[in-house]
Write a protein that holds these residues in place. Structure first.
Motif: not given
Length: 351
Positions: A324-351
């Motif tokens: 996000a540091n370039d001041g522009e965004t698109n749907w794929f960048e949003g999907a990438t951030m959501l994927a990271a959140y889901i991965i962390m969520g799985i990790g904390f669920f199993l921890l």
């Protein structure tokens, strides 16, 4: 859709009160509370949009983040009083990664599906990036590193000192953005477009709706917290998963809805201010205030997160800055951030 949310609010709030008084089943009340908060969030979103038109995206986003975080602050104070320090720190961790990855990610995804390319103020993005690095990589990591070689008393002293510095710097950041450099880096074209836009509600009504909605959300959220233990048993969720994922999502539901709505309407300056501004407010104001408040309780809370929590927050900050540091965004960048959140969520669920 507004009529549906209105019905949900007028029905959900009384039912929430009645259900809590009559001690209805926790799982049922969990669903009712969540739906009621989502409906109230729609009103907060409309009020925020009106305020953003009247007062500008920075103040509108700041007000939304402040009212939204007030709910979490109230819940955390009650949790501190009960001595649930780990739950408090976990929920604050969840707010940071949730605002950066879930809220911003959903906003970029939803807005990007409708608009191929969305832009927001690049100067604000870079300003927020510097503060995020300071708050998470400096102020949160240092207590964890030093605590290994300090006594509990000295660790608490270090936490109090860092908390005071964080609060002062946050207030200076607001003074910089809203007073000394207000409008300095705003795009004239955007400012001209905002001047011709009519708000749904006048300033006074918007503030009133925002305040009343926040009070209602605070009441419902506090009752919702009491259902977590039974719901966790029913679904097999861990205490850390509840704190980082469930409490954080519910506690920030209003901000989530508002940011996504703004992105859908291509008002990315407001959406980004809500997501990033809320993160900074949690990290630089809510967390240190809770540390100072805890001094008045039986057991004080040091500013020491667990390693998994720190890694998750640092990774969230770095990914957000890169995308996000370039001041522009698109749907794929949003999907990438959501994927990271889901991965962390799985990790904390199993921890």
């Amino acid at each position: 859709m507004n009529k549906v949310f209105a019905i949900m609010v007028y029905a959900g709030v009384p039912i929430s009160v009645i259900g809590s008084l009559l001690h209805w089943p926790s799982v049922l009340m969990f669903v009712i509370y969540c739906l009621t908060i989502i409906a109230l969030a729609s009103y907060m979103g409309r009020a925020t949009e009106s305020l953003a038109i009247v007062a500008g995206p920075r103040i509108g986003g700041l007000l939304n983040a402040t009212f939204g975080n007030a709910v979490e602050l109230i819940i955390s104070v009650f949790s501190l009083q009960a001595g649930l320090h780990q739950v408090v720190l976990a929920s604050l961790t969840g707010s940071v990664i949730g605002n950066l990855l879930l809220v911003a990610g959903m906003s970029f995804l939803v807005g990007g599906v409708k608009f191929k390319r969305q832009q927001f103020n690049v100067y604000d993005a870079r300003h927020n990036s510097g503060l995020l690095i300071f708050a998470i990589l400096v102020a949160f990591v240092i207590p964890e590193i030093f605590s290994a070689r300090l006594t509990a008393t000295k660790t608490l002293d270090l936490s109090v000192g860092i908390s005071i510095i964080l609060i002062i710097l946050y207030l200076l950041a607001l003074f910089f953005k809203l007073v000394t450099h207000r409008g300095t880096y705003q795009d004239p074209a955007v400012k001209k477009a905002e001047a011709h836009e009519e708000p749904e509600w006048k300033k006074g009504k918007a503030i009133f709706v925002l305040a009343v909605s926040t009070l209602a959300v605070a009441y419902v959220s506090e009752n919702l917290v009491h259902t977590f233990e039974d719901v966790a048993e029913s679904f097999g969720w861990s205490e850390m998963f509840i704190g980082i994922i469930i409490v954080a999502i519910v506690g920030n539901a209003a901000e989530h809805a508002s940011a996504i709505l703004m992105a859908y309407k291509n008002k990315m300056d407001v959406a980004v201010e809500i997501a990033f501004g809320s993160t900074l407010q949690v990290a630089m104001f809510v967390v240190p205030v809770l540390v100072l408040i805890s001094l008045f309780f039986e057991k004080a809370m040091p500013l020491v997160f667990s390693v998994p929590e720190l890694v998750a927050m640092v990774a969230s900050v770095m990914l957000t800055i890169i995308l996000a540091n370039d001041g522009e965004t698109n749907w794929f960048e949003g999907a990438t951030m959501l994927a990271a959140y889901i991965i962390m969520g799985i990790g904390f669920f199993l921890l």
